[in-house]
Design an enzyme around this catalytic site. Sequence first.
Site, short mmCIF file in Angstrom:
data_model
loop_
_atom_site.label_atom_id
_atom_site.label_comp_id
_atom_site.label_asym_id
_atom_site.label_seq_id
_atom_site.Cartn_x
_atom_site.Cartn_y
_atom_site.Cartn_z
N ARG A 78 49.13 68.28 -33.38
CA ARG A 78 49.13 67.29 -34.22
C ARG A 78 48.46 68.56 -35.77
NH1 ARG A 78 48.01 61.75 -34.97
NH2 ARG A 78 46.10 60.96 -36.48
N HIS A 103 46.26 57.83 -40.54
CA HIS A 103 44.22 57.53 -40.61
C HIS A 103 44.62 56.39 -41.20
CE1 HIS A 103 44.49 61.83 -40.86
NE2 HIS A 103 44.10 61.45 -39.00
N HIS A 144 45.60 68.72 -29.80
CA HIS A 144 45.55 68.74 -31.19
C HIS A 144 45.77 69.44 -32.33
CE1 HIS A 144 43.94 65.59 -33.48
NE2 HIS A 144 42.67 65.92 -34.10
N TYR A 184 40.86 66.72 -42.92
CA TYR A 184 41.83 67.77 -41.49
C TYR A 184 42.91 68.17 -42.05
CZ TYR A 184 45.02 66.54 -37.33
OH TYR A 184 45.83 66.86 -36.37
N LYS A 200 46.24 54.70 -32.49
CA LYS A 200 44.00 54.28 -32.12
C LYS A 200 44.33 52.62 -33.00
CE LYS A 200 40.54 58.14 -32.83
NZ LYS A 200 40.40 58.78 -33.42
N ARG A 240 48.69 62.07 -30.98
CA ARG A 240 47.46 62.51 -30.28
C ARG A 240 48.15 62.21 -28.73
NH1 ARG A 240 46.42 58.33 -34.32
NH2 ARG A 240 44.74 58.99 -35.46
#
Length: 297
Positions: free
Chosen positions: A245, A268, A242, A277, A174, A150
């Site tokens: 990514r 994730h 992104h 995704y 994250k 990210r």
Amino acid sequence: MRQEIMGFLAYIGTERGLSPKTIGAYRHDLGKFSEFTEKELGKDWQLGDIDQYSIKAYMQFLADRDNAAVSRGRKLATLKSFFKHLTAEGKVKSNPTTQVKMPKTQQKEPSYLTEQEYKRLLRTVQKNATKYFRTRDMAIITMLLGMGLRLSELVELDVGNVNFEDGTIKVTRKGNHERILPANDGVMIAIQRYLKTREGITTQEPLFLSKRNQRIGNGSVWHLVKKYMKQAQIEKDKLSPHTLRHTFATTLLKQGENILTIKELLSHRNLRTTERYLHINGEDLKTAVNKIDLTTQ
């Protein structure tokens, strides 16, 4: 409500370990809801005055002001977390957000680069970047393509996060979780070439520097990625870090990697996130079907 908000922000920072950026987003969303409620119920409103219809009215208020479904969903998710915490703490009798459904969002087809396109992108950076920034920009683009980072994860890296001995990079993902991720030889070589252009570096220094020798910012990386994509004549609905990514994930999928492996590399928490995704276009599906041999010979 200010006291309850401060208590909640302290909770998600200390006990849930969320990043300052995420906490700031929660603070902003709760502040906007508080402003709306004060206008609707008056300055003396209490938490007990909030029911599901108050929440639904706020969602409609946002929709009337052209807030996208994704934005409304994020704000509702903030309220759900906030009132869930207050319910657990006994500060409200029931959670008023329980009966409020998340807005439906239209799933857009994510953009990714084909192998031909991302190789053209790399050649474009090598050719068009200024001599001073060439090795830095090559390392940035290579890392985004080769690790699926990210944007925030990339800019927060320090020199000491890179382990050249075992070919790994420690990334803060994250939720402020640290992960040690493998990096292929191309990524490690690109970083090494860049670091050779810097003198007297220490492990505590930012990995990527701006022209002012400060940690490079999100906006700068966003700008340079978009610039090089345009120079490479890559035409997509959206050009952003992104996109790279997603290219990383899609490339792994096309190479036959297990979706669980891709999930771990992307960090994730939920497999459904990885499934949404990843994208396989119609041509990929057609190719897969055509590989089925139904002949009798």
